[in-house]
Design an enzyme around this catalytic site. Sequence first.
Site, PDB file in Angstrom:
ATOM      1  N   LYS A  52       3.394  15.535  -1.684  1.00 21.08           N
ATOM      2  CA  LYS A  52       2.732  14.800  -2.769  1.00 21.08           C
ATOM      3  C   LYS A  52       2.343  15.764  -3.888  1.00 21.08           C
ATOM      4  O   LYS A  52       2.535  15.485  -5.075  1.00 21.08           O
ATOM      5  CB  LYS A  52       1.501  14.055  -2.226  1.00 21.08           C
ATOM      6  CG  LYS A  52       1.877  12.870  -1.336  1.00 21.08           C
ATOM      7  CD  LYS A  52       0.706  12.302  -0.547  1.00 21.08           C
ATOM      8  CE  LYS A  52       1.189  11.205   0.401  1.00 21.08           C
ATOM      9  NZ  LYS A  52       0.174  10.683   1.311  1.00 21.08           N
ATOM     10  N   GLN A  96      -6.046  12.038   2.899  1.00 15.28           N
ATOM     11  CA  GLN A  96      -4.917  11.849   3.813  1.00 15.28           C
ATOM     12  C   GLN A  96      -5.406  11.343   5.167  1.00 15.28           C
ATOM     13  O   GLN A  96      -6.289  11.923   5.780  1.00 15.28           O
ATOM     14  CB  GLN A  96      -4.157  13.180   3.977  1.00 15.28           C
ATOM     15  CG  GLN A  96      -2.908  13.097   4.833  1.00 15.28           C
ATOM     16  CD  GLN A  96      -1.806  12.249   4.205  1.00 15.28           C
ATOM     17  OE1 GLN A  96      -1.574  12.282   3.003  1.00 15.28           O
ATOM     18  NE2 GLN A  96      -1.126  11.471   5.023  1.00 15.28           N
ATOM     19  N   ASP A 119      -4.576   5.056  -3.723  1.00 12.15           N
ATOM     20  CA  ASP A 119      -3.920   4.485  -2.539  1.00 12.15           C
ATOM     21  C   ASP A 119      -4.046   2.959  -2.533  1.00 12.15           C
ATOM     22  O   ASP A 119      -3.300   2.269  -1.844  1.00 12.15           O
ATOM     23  CB  ASP A 119      -4.583   5.018  -1.257  1.00 12.15           C
ATOM     24  CG  ASP A 119      -3.831   6.197  -0.654  1.00 12.15           C
ATOM     25  OD1 ASP A 119      -2.620   6.317  -0.915  1.00 12.15           O
ATOM     26  OD2 ASP A 119      -4.460   6.975   0.091  1.00 12.15           O
TER      27      ASP A 119
END
Length: 297
Positions: A52, A96, A119
């Site tokens: 990412k 994460q 997200d």
Amino acid sequence: MTEIIDGNEVGDAIRSELDGCVDTLADAGVRPGLATVLMTTDGASETYVSMKQKACDEIGIEGIHEEIDPDAPAERLFDKIDELNEDPDVHGILVQMPVPDHVDKWTVLNRIDPIKDVDGFHPQNVGSLVAGHARYKPCTPHGVQKLLEYEGIDTEGKDAVVVGRSDIVGKPMANLLIQKAPGGNATTTICHSRTDDLGEKTRQADLVIAAAGYPELVDGSMISEGTVVIDVGVNRVEADNEKGYELVGDVEFESAKEKAGHITPVPGGVGPMTITMLLYNTVKAASLQEDVDVELP
Ligand code: NDP
């Protein structure tokens, strides 16, 4: 002829359009910033985060990476999220998952400022999506939607079956498919581990999206001729090679390919789209927070 959908190709096309958005932001003196927070030493999570960060770097997004000792108290992570919420250079925050057992995941999701929740997992963003006013669509289902759009596959009036009901893939995927909007308007069935006779459901579908985390669960006998098959699954299975494993999807590719109209491979299908849509959400976050209009792809 079955069409193999190339996620790298579609992902690259979207990323090059995002490049233009980053330029527009730069002209206005804004550099989008994405903070990733890792609270684990799990190798796969470390790999995902570094992929990412690399993708951010490639299109000119400022990547900020924070690591928290997995044995530290949960407050350490919450304090870090508060700090990033306040940081004007940070437009997107991604913690994460999974976090360690002693850290309450629900608290983590609620702690992130919803405007920075790239997200799309904060309950406010989940609610907006369900109500048809999504601010940030979760990256993987949004990536699937974009793959279908770029391939010219219309979902309107189609029978769709989503295999999996997780908060990050299955539920938001189904919620996108039922919206009265482009990329939606599908009659959608959600299947899960308690579904009786999965094959009976998938055989009736025009579109099957497999997100079960179960290697090769859906095989050729479970789909009908011409079905669009999207494989979200990424599973490590033992293999007689140097690494000792290989990655397979939730679909048995070879048998499903014989019948599918379109199908995504693993790897190289949905995976590249997930990271692309994270970049998309980060650019959108910067645009919203800095009040600079960009033309998102
Ligand atoms: P979860 O484990 O959170 O959810 C899996 C879902 O599948 C659950 O709802 C479960 O049912 C259902 N399920 C499990 N086994 C079966 C079965 N035999 N029949 C029917 N349904 C079943 O997984 P995620 O949603 O997080 O991820 C799914 C897969 O997608 C994984 O392989 C993951 O690695 C991959 N993934 C890939 C991404 C990418 O970028 N390509 C991104 C995110 C995930 P129940 O609710 O009843 O337990």
